[in-house]
Every structure is written in structure tokens, then in C-alpha cells.
Design a protein around this motif. Structure first.
Motif, PDB file in Angstrom:
ATOM      1  N   ALA A  36     -24.993   1.018  47.294  1.00  0.00           N
ATOM      2  CA  ALA A  36     -24.837   0.854  48.735  1.00  0.00           C
ATOM      3  C   ALA A  36     -26.107   1.251  49.480  1.00  0.00           C
ATOM      4  N   GLU A  37     -26.919   2.143  48.873  1.00  0.00           N
ATOM      5  CA  GLU A  37     -28.148   2.589  49.515  1.00  0.00           C
ATOM      6  C   GLU A  37     -29.265   1.558  49.448  1.00  0.00           C
ATOM      7  N   LEU A  38     -29.093   0.506  48.655  1.00  0.00           N
ATOM      8  CA  LEU A  38     -30.124  -0.515  48.534  1.00  0.00           C
ATOM      9  C   LEU A  38     -30.090  -1.520  49.684  1.00  0.00           C
ATOM     10  N   GLY A  39     -29.032  -1.498  50.476  1.00  0.00           N
ATOM     11  CA  GLY A  39     -28.978  -2.372  51.638  1.00  0.00           C
ATOM     12  C   GLY A  39     -28.399  -3.746  51.399  1.00  0.00           C
ATOM     13  N   ALA A  40     -27.766  -3.967  50.257  1.00  0.00           N
ATOM     14  CA  ALA A  40     -27.161  -5.275  50.000  1.00  0.00           C
ATOM     15  C   ALA A  40     -25.981  -5.481  50.944  1.00  0.00           C
ATOM     16  N   PRO A  41     -25.741  -6.718  51.387  1.00  0.00           N
ATOM     17  CA  PRO A  41     -24.628  -6.985  52.303  1.00  0.00           C
ATOM     18  C   PRO A  41     -23.291  -6.594  51.688  1.00  0.00           C
ATOM     19  N   GLN A  42     -22.338  -6.237  52.535  1.00  0.00           N
ATOM     20  CA  GLN A  42     -21.011  -5.871  52.070  1.00  0.00           C
ATOM     21  C   GLN A  42     -20.384  -7.035  51.306  1.00  0.00           C
ATOM     22  N   GLY A  43     -19.764  -6.738  50.191  1.00  0.00           N
ATOM     23  CA  GLY A  43     -19.167  -7.767  49.358  1.00  0.00           C
ATOM     24  C   GLY A  43     -20.048  -8.241  48.229  1.00  0.00           C
ATOM     25  N   SER A  44     -21.319  -7.793  48.201  1.00  0.00           N
ATOM     26  CA  SER A  44     -22.214  -8.170  47.107  1.00  0.00           C
ATOM     27  C   SER A  44     -21.770  -7.493  45.822  1.00  0.00           C
ATOM     28  N   ARG A  45     -21.819  -8.222  44.711  1.00  0.00           N
ATOM     29  CA  ARG A  45     -21.368  -7.699  43.422  1.00  0.00           C
ATOM     30  C   ARG A  45     -22.509  -7.772  42.418  1.00  0.00           C
ATOM     31  N   PRO A  46     -22.849  -6.669  41.746  1.00  0.00           N
ATOM     32  CA  PRO A  46     -23.927  -6.688  40.756  1.00  0.00           C
ATOM     33  C   PRO A  46     -23.502  -7.450  39.506  1.00  0.00           C
ATOM     34  N   VAL A  47     -24.404  -8.280  38.978  1.00  0.00           N
ATOM     35  CA  VAL A  47     -24.083  -9.061  37.782  1.00  0.00           C
ATOM     36  C   VAL A  47     -25.109  -8.923  36.667  1.00  0.00           C
ATOM     37  N   ASP A  48     -26.337  -8.531  36.992  1.00  0.00           N
ATOM     38  CA  ASP A  48     -27.359  -8.458  35.945  1.00  0.00           C
ATOM     39  C   ASP A  48     -28.496  -7.568  36.422  1.00  0.00           C
ATOM     40  N   VAL A 278     -21.260  -2.893  33.998  1.00  0.00           N
ATOM     41  CA  VAL A 278     -21.613  -4.297  34.171  1.00  0.00           C
ATOM     42  C   VAL A 278     -22.710  -4.738  33.211  1.00  0.00           C
ATOM     43  N   ARG A 279     -23.752  -3.915  33.066  1.00  0.00           N
ATOM     44  CA  ARG A 279     -24.911  -4.332  32.259  1.00  0.00           C
ATOM     45  C   ARG A 279     -25.706  -3.105  31.846  1.00  0.00           C
ATOM     46  N   TRP A 287     -34.350   3.301  30.028  1.00  0.00           N
ATOM     47  CA  TRP A 287     -33.158   2.466  30.020  1.00  0.00           C
ATOM     48  C   TRP A 287     -32.505   2.487  31.396  1.00  0.00           C
ATOM     49  N   ALA A 288     -31.571   1.548  31.602  1.00  0.00           N
ATOM     50  CA  ALA A 288     -30.811   1.480  32.844  1.00  0.00           C
ATOM     51  C   ALA A 288     -29.405   1.019  32.527  1.00  0.00           C
ATOM     52  N   ALA A 289     -28.415   1.619  33.204  1.00  0.00           N
ATOM     53  CA  ALA A 289     -27.014   1.239  33.061  1.00  0.00           C
ATOM     54  C   ALA A 289     -26.477   0.897  34.440  1.00  0.00           C
TER      55      ALA A 289
END
Length: 308
Positions: A36-48, A278-279, A287-289
Motif C-alpha cells: 500500500a505504501e508504493l502508491g498503487a491504485p486501490q484494487g491493484s493485485r500483485p501477480v509477479d 504470490v511469487r 531474494w524476494a517473497a
């Protein structure tokens, strides 16, 4: 990945029949970033996600690419408290109504490649994404860069693999694995890179694994992959490496599949109530999760020179 599968993954209540796992999401030696701190619009879903040497890129549905520094720089003193340092975030809208499906990065050049139903997109450093010509009907579902070539998986038949150069020009098409009689018309082929940099391809429905050699050719390989999914379980949606161990995520329910002692077992990774894994990605640096709500960024432990 279809949006409804991801939504089911993030909202579905835990299945009590699946044992819990605390392998990835509970690692303490990691930096946690609230999406949420990255500023993506509400409803955005991470996929990759993709790990560059200096930048982390997260792909959101319906069509958004977000990049931010991989390493936090120490804050410099400021003259006024209200003008503190803000971490730089790059936000790039994607095509609509089309949607980018998967994301890959060229480790050497930092160029981003995105697969979508409309075709293959390329984003060079400092430039906007561009749609390349010559895509097949239905576009692509996966992409990876290695051995001086771009490898892209078409929507169908997914057992085939395109080889392209850095400009997007097609150099050839190969087929990995054989289509069984009476099998799927478009069996999935999923590309992945381990933390050491080796490129792999998996057919989740059969468990066939292929590795990209130093000569730039793909060949069958032995790897204890967690595929196909156990009988009665949801199919494998995607796979990744956790250290040297390959793991997989189930489609819809988000079960974490692991292979041990010759059998595949499903687990529910503990990422918090209502939050699903998710990924996962890794390289020689760390690494990143990625989960539905936050991202963990970790660095590999290095030997302490003073302890030797």
C-alpha cells in the motif's frame, strides 16, 4: 494468471486439512515493504516480480508496473523535518484492456520484458514500454532472458518456446517435451531461474523439467520438482526456487507444494490471515517473497571477514 484465480487465492479461507508451513513468510532477517505504501491504485493485485541489480519490479493487475530501489540508502540530514527523504518509486501504467501476465529482466542490461495477450513488450532503461511486432495469436504467457536470447512461451501451444534476440526478432521455435495422446491441447510450460542464474522450464502437468545449457540449448534435466500436484489437489499454477529447493504454488487455493522422500505434499504457508504467497524470486545477491499485501526483501548471508 487469470484475475479470478488470484482473487480466490487471496480471499479463500484456510483449508484446515492442509498443514501449515512457516518456511518463507516468517523469515525475520528481511526488509518488509507494505504494498500500500508504493502508491498503487486501490484494487491493484500483485501477480509477479523481478529482481534487478538495483531495482525491484512488481507487476500488478489490471495493468501496472512499479519499480523501487532494491537497497535503501541512508537518509541524509535535511534542513527541515517536513522535507524528509522519500524512497523513489517508478510507476508505469500498462495497456488496457490488455493485461501484462508475467515479467522478466535482462540481468546484464536491465531491460524488462513483459508477456501479454497482445504480444511481447519491452521496456529499456529510461524508456517507455513498447509492444514488439510479430506475436502469435493469443500473445505470450511467460518470458525469460538468458544466454543472449529472449525465451517466450506463446499462449498456445504452450509446450513450444520462442527464441528471440534483444530487438524482439524471432530466431526460432523449439518444442520441449512431447504431447501425450489424449492429453491437454495446450499443456503449460513455465520458465524459471534459480538463485545461481540457471534457467529452467517446467511442464507442471507432467513434471518434465528442462535446463538451458551453456551452449544455449535446452535439454531434459533431473530436478526434484513438486509437480504434478498430488491427486485430488489443485493443479500447479507457478513454481519457484527457495534456495536450492524448487517449490510450487497451487492454482486457486495457494497451497505450497514441496517434494520430500519421493512424494509431493501440500502446505499452507503462513503469511498472515487473509494473505497469500504470490511469487518468490532470488539471485546471487538476495531474494524476494511477494504476497497479496507485502513484499519481503532479504540478502544472502556473507561470511564475516573479521571472524576468519
Amino acid at each position: 494468471m487469470p484475475a479470478f484465480f488470484l482473487l480466490a487465492l487471496l480471499l479463500a479461507p484456510p483449508d484446515p486439512s492442509i498443514p501449515s508451513s512457516r518456511v518463507i513468510c516468517t523469515v525475520q532477517e528481511a526488509r518488509r515493504i507494505d504494498l500500500a505504501e508504493l502508491g498503487a491504485p486501490q484494487g491493484s493485485r500483485p501477480v509477479d516480480l523481478a529482481l534487478g541489480r538495483s531495482t525491484v519490479w512488481i507487476l500488478f493487475e489490471p495493468a501496472l508496473l512499479v519499480g523501487f530501489p532494491r537497497v535503501v540508502q541512508p537518509k541524509a540530514p535535511v534542513a527541515y523535518a517536513e522535507f524528509g527523504e522519500v524512497e523513489e518509486v517508478e510507476m508505469i501504467p500498462g495497456p488496457r484492456p490488455d493485461a501484462w501476465r508475467s515479467l522478466a529482466i535482462d540481468p546484464a542490461e536491465g531491460t524488462l520484458w513483459l508477456a501479454s495477450p497482445s504480444g511481447l513488450w519491452r521496456k529499456r532503461p529510461g524508456r517507455r514500454p513498447e509492444l514488439l511486432k510479430g506475436s502469435p495469436a493469443g500473445g505470450f504467457r511467460d518470458v525469460l532472458v538468458d544466454r543472449g536470447a529472449v525465451w517466450a512461451v506463446p499462449a498456445c501451444p504452450e509446450r513450444s518456446l520462442w527464441r528471440l534476440d534483444s530487438s524482439g526478432k524471432r530466431l526460432g521455435i523449439i518444442t520441449l517435451g512431447a504431447l501425450e495422446a489424449g492429453g491437454e491441447e495446450c499443456p503449460a510450460l513455465d520458465l524459471e531461474r534459480d538463485w545461481g542464474g540457471t534457467a529452467w522450464a517446467l511442464r507442471p502437468g507432467t513434471g518434465e523439467v528442462f535446463r538451458l545449457g551453456f551452449d544455449g540449448k535446452w535439454g531434459p534435466a533431473e530436478l526434484p520438482v513438486p509437480a504434478p500436484a498430488p491427486a485430488g489437489s489443485n493443479p500447479v499454477r507457478s513454481w519457484f526456487f527457495w534456495g536450492e529447493e524448487p517449490m510450487a504454488l497451487g492454482e486457486g487455493d495457494g497451497a505450497l507444494y514441496r517434494r520430500a522422500d519421493g512424494r509431493i505434499s501440500g502446505f499452507r504457508e503462513d503469511c498472515g490471515e487473509g494473505n497469500g504467497l504470490v511469487r518468490v524470486a532470488g539471485d546471487t545477491l538476495g531474494w524476494a517473497a511477494l504476497t497479496g499485501s507485502w513484499l519481503l526483501l532479504g540478502e544472502h548471508r556473507r561470511p564475516d571477514p573479521g571472524s576468519q
